[in-house]
Design a protein around this motif. Structure first.
Motif, mmCIF file in Angstrom:
data_model
loop_
_atom_site.group_PDB
_atom_site.id
_atom_site.type_symbol
_atom_site.label_atom_id
_atom_site.label_comp_id
_atom_site.label_asym_id
_atom_site.label_seq_id
_atom_site.Cartn_x
_atom_site.Cartn_y
_atom_site.Cartn_z
ATOM 1 N N TYR A 6 0.827 -1.205 0.000
ATOM 2 C CA TYR A 6 0.000 0.000 0.000
ATOM 3 C C TYR A 6 0.865 1.259 0.000
ATOM 4 O O TYR A 6 0.645 2.163 -0.800
ATOM 5 N N LEU A 65 3.748 1.572 -1.070
ATOM 6 C CA LEU A 65 4.490 1.685 -2.321
ATOM 7 C C LEU A 65 3.555 1.827 -3.524
ATOM 8 O O LEU A 65 3.965 1.661 -4.659
ATOM 9 N N ALA A 67 -5.751 -9.037 1.393
ATOM 10 C CA ALA A 67 -4.961 -8.723 2.572
ATOM 11 C C ALA A 67 -3.550 -9.226 2.259
ATOM 12 O O ALA A 67 -3.373 -10.035 1.357
ATOM 13 N N CYS A 68 -2.569 -8.737 3.003
ATOM 14 C CA CYS A 68 -1.159 -9.040 2.725
ATOM 15 C C CYS A 68 -0.939 -10.423 2.098
ATOM 16 O O CYS A 68 -1.330 -11.447 2.657
ATOM 17 N N CYS A 109 6.255 -9.661 0.469
ATOM 18 C CA CYS A 109 7.292 -8.672 0.768
ATOM 19 C C CYS A 109 8.348 -9.247 1.714
ATOM 20 O O CYS A 109 9.474 -8.770 1.771
ATOM 21 N N GLY A 158 -2.931 -7.493 7.647
ATOM 22 C CA GLY A 158 -3.202 -8.448 6.574
ATOM 23 C C GLY A 158 -2.821 -9.858 6.973
ATOM 24 O O GLY A 158 -3.598 -10.806 6.789
ATOM 25 N N SER A 187 -7.048 7.770 2.710
ATOM 26 C CA SER A 187 -5.614 7.515 2.637
ATOM 27 C C SER A 187 -5.172 6.229 3.322
ATOM 28 O O SER A 187 -4.043 6.131 3.773
ATOM 29 N N LEU A 188 -6.062 5.254 3.452
ATOM 30 C CA LEU A 188 -5.691 3.973 4.050
ATOM 31 C C LEU A 188 -6.304 2.844 3.231
ATOM 32 O O LEU A 188 -7.310 3.043 2.557
ATOM 33 N N PRO A 189 -5.743 1.636 3.316
ATOM 34 C CA PRO A 189 -6.403 0.502 2.668
ATOM 35 C C PRO A 189 -7.817 0.349 3.213
ATOM 36 O O PRO A 189 -8.068 0.657 4.387
ATOM 37 N N GLU A 236 -6.105 -3.121 7.515
ATOM 38 C CA GLU A 236 -4.645 -3.181 7.426
ATOM 39 C C GLU A 236 -4.127 -2.874 8.840
ATOM 40 O O GLU A 236 -4.875 -2.343 9.688
ATOM 41 N N ILE A 247 -0.396 -1.594 10.641
ATOM 42 C CA ILE A 247 0.390 -0.459 11.150
ATOM 43 C C ILE A 247 -0.141 0.923 10.735
ATOM 44 O O ILE A 247 -0.287 1.809 11.575
ATOM 45 N N LEU A 248 -0.432 1.097 9.462
ATOM 46 C CA LEU A 248 -0.851 2.427 9.007
ATOM 47 C C LEU A 248 -2.178 2.814 9.650
ATOM 48 O O LEU A 248 -2.368 3.951 10.094
ATOM 49 N N ASN A 306 7.669 -7.759 10.902
ATOM 50 C CA ASN A 306 7.774 -7.913 9.452
ATOM 51 C C ASN A 306 8.990 -7.118 8.970
ATOM 52 O O ASN A 306 8.980 -5.898 8.961
ATOM 53 N N ALA A 339 10.170 -6.531 6.151
ATOM 54 C CA ALA A 339 9.951 -5.655 4.990
ATOM 55 C C ALA A 339 9.559 -4.249 5.430
ATOM 56 O O ALA A 339 9.820 -3.270 4.733
ATOM 57 N N HIS A 340 8.948 -4.148 6.630
ATOM 58 C CA HIS A 340 8.549 -2.826 7.122
ATOM 59 C C HIS A 340 9.749 -1.992 7.568
ATOM 60 O O HIS A 340 9.635 -0.797 7.767
ATOM 61 N N SER A 362 14.066 2.091 2.329
ATOM 62 C CA SER A 362 13.617 2.721 1.085
ATOM 63 C C SER A 362 12.100 2.945 1.045
ATOM 64 O O SER A 362 11.584 3.529 0.101
ATOM 65 N N LEU A 363 11.387 2.512 2.082
ATOM 66 C CA LEU A 363 9.941 2.775 2.102
ATOM 67 C C LEU A 363 9.707 4.284 2.239
ATOM 68 O O LEU A 363 10.446 4.967 2.930
ATOM 69 N N PRO A 364 8.651 4.782 1.597
ATOM 70 C CA PRO A 364 8.424 6.235 1.625
ATOM 71 C C PRO A 364 7.907 6.770 2.965
ATOM 72 O O PRO A 364 7.857 7.969 3.167
ATOM 73 N N VAL A 365 7.499 5.899 3.861
ATOM 74 C CA VAL A 365 7.049 6.369 5.185
ATOM 75 C C VAL A 365 7.739 5.535 6.262
ATOM 76 O O VAL A 365 8.155 4.415 6.014
ATOM 77 N N LEU A 402 7.495 3.209 9.286
ATOM 78 C CA LEU A 402 6.497 2.357 9.914
ATOM 79 C C LEU A 402 6.965 2.047 11.326
ATOM 80 O O LEU A 402 8.060 1.548 11.528
#
Lengths: 91, 397
Positions: free
Chosen positions: A18, A20, A46-47, A51, B269, B295-297, B310, B312-313, B358, B360-361, B365-368, B370
């Motif tokens: 999301y 990205l 969902a996920c 990743c 998720g 602005s969220l899933p 979702e 964390i966000l 996780n 990956a979080h 390089s993630l734009p926010v 977490l």
């Protein structure tokens, strides 16, 4: 004549995908060309858990028919992959 | 682990300011003393309106709460409050009213009142007769302090208001003498009959809005406050977020959804996937909601679960919204809005936090940025306890 090919597209809406940009892929459904329009079902997921696994490349991820993964997904990349799948199916 | 205590004390106060003022001249404070099973609530009406009244009322509530917490003598407390308040330039008196509730669940509760309309003790729709002991200070002979002792039980409501409620509509037919306590009581009884489990939050708001309706042109010619204390069986909510540290705990983790008497949220998720797999229940996600979700899933659905989001966000957004004072004016994303409403409609909230991280979080390089799940949940616990007076439990898995 055989059954027309049906394809399922899952757009990952997990956190990494999301942030990205996977939400932009929700426009995919409206951009399907006529040859794909009736054959493709687009759904959020969902996920997908991709990743966490370095083998799949970079988020955002889209999964087609439960097995083909498109990484770094954009609408164009997904459409290309769908066309390939369609050809394979028609062979 | 079951949650302790089968009585939850919901304490809420709804207020409207005198027209043209930015602050309310009535003030209230609540405090829950968990280890003594004690709940304190104070409502005060400061003389006049605006900043001056607010100051008098705030001084009064602050002192009163402090005194009652330390079990100080009632008359002495009242004297100190009256001695301390500044004298009004115009009226040459120092003045603020108060109603103090010191509730002991399963024991004797004390209510101390001075010059506020007498509180209502509502049980099974009836206004219980309360005997009051009246005290007068030698130094302040024209002020009367009333002390009542009651036994409050589950299902009871204690209701106090400022005179903005009882004097609503004063001087106009059909309420020449205002709405009065009787009018408010009748309204409350009708409301509770229609909606027997109406929350303290909704009831206090309904009373204040109805009071204003009695005023000419629905004006607020005084500050209007109504405080409702409602003892009831707690409304419970359990939120699961994050995969368990050990994969072999998945089944036990999912069981927390199946065997829960209350509302359930799945936030994350992977969390939703684990529960879906273990319980054999599908996750329904409507792709069409993505564009409407802000602005969220978007939120998703699962049988037997009240909300799937979702992780964390969404939790971060909810924490920010709950903490913000004044409230943020940007549109609330759908998933956050649904989670906030579920939180607000609950008394006891249990967070079950899976502690697996996780990786990956943590990718730079993630734009926010977490945050780590545990930290956000702790933030939520703090704000829900302190600002929204919820009972919050935290469990790591």
């Amino acid at each position: 004549m055989s059954e027309p090919c049906k394809m399922k597209v899952e757009i990952c809406l997990g956190t990494t995908c999301y942030v990205l940009g996977s939400f932009r892929l929700s426009a995919l459904e409206e951009q399907l060309p006529p040859e794909l329009a009736d054959r493709v079902e687009v759904a959020g997921a969902a996920c997908l858990g991709l990743c966490k696994d370095r083998n799949y490349g970079k988020a955002p991820f889209v999964r087609i028919n439960g097995n083909r993964v498109v990484d770094n997904a954009t609408i164009e990349k997904v459409l290309d992959a769908l066309k390939e799948e369609l050809e394979k199916c028609n062979e | 682990m079951d949650m302790p205590n089968d009585v939850f004390v919901e304490m809420e106060c709804f207020q409207l300011c005198h027209d043209g003022e930015n602050v309310c001249g009535d003030d209230f404070l609540f405090e829950r003393i968990e280890n003594e099973n004690r709940h304190l609530a104070v409502l005060s009406d400061g003389l006049g309106s605006g900043i001056k009244a607010n100051l008098l009322a705030c001084m009064t509530t602050t002192m009163a709460l402090e005194f009652v917490r330390s079990n100080m003598d009632v008359l002495l407390s009242a004297e100190i409050i009256m001695d301390t308040l500044p004298v009004c330039e115009v009226r040459k008196i120092s003045y603020a009213t108060f109603s103090i509730f010191d509730l002991q669940i399963g024991g004797k509760s004390r209510i101390i009142e001075m010059d506020n309309p007498p509180f209502i003790h509502l049980r099974n729709g009836k206004d219980l007769k309360v005997s009051r002991q009246s005290m007068v200070s030698e130094r302040w002979p024209d002020r009367r302090v009333n002390l009542a002792e009651i036994y409050a039980i589950s299902g009871d409501r204690l209701i106090a208001f400022s005179d903005g409620v009882t004097q609503a509509g004063l001087g106009q037919a059909p309420n020449k003498f205002g709405w009065r306590r009787e009018g408010a009581l009748e309204f409350i009884q009708r409301k509770v009959e229609e909606e027997p489990e109406i929350s303290a939050r909704d009831l206090s708001q309904a009373v204040v809005m109805e009071a204003r309706r009695h005023n000419k042109n629905c004006a607020c010619i005084d500050d209007i406050s109504c405080m409702v204390i409602y003892l009831r069986r707690p409304r419970r909510l359990r939120l699961l977020t994050g995969p368990p540290f050990r994969a072999d705990s998945d089944a036990a983790y999912a069981d927390l959804v199946r065997n829960f008497d209350g509302k359930v949220i799945l936030s994350g998720g992977t969390t939703a996937n684990i529960v879906s797999r273990e319980l054999g229940r599908k996750i329904d996600m409507d792709m069409k909601l993505v564009m409407k979700a802000g602005s969220l899933p978007p939120p998703a659905r699962m049988e037997g679960v009240d909300l799937v989001t979702e992780g964390i966000l969404t939790l971060t957004e909810v924490a920010q919204r709950l903490e913000a004072d004044p409230p943020l004016t940007t549109p609330v994303p759908l998933a956050a809005q649904e989670m906030i409403s579920l939180f607000r409609a609950s008394d006891e909230i249990e967070f079950v936090v899976g502690t697996k991280v996780n990786e990956a979080h943590q990718d730079p390089s993630l734009p926010v940025d977490l945050e780590i799940r545990r930290n956000i949940v702790r933030r939520l616990k703090t704000v829900l306890e302190n600002k929204y007076r919820k009972r919050v439990l935290l469990r790591f898995f």
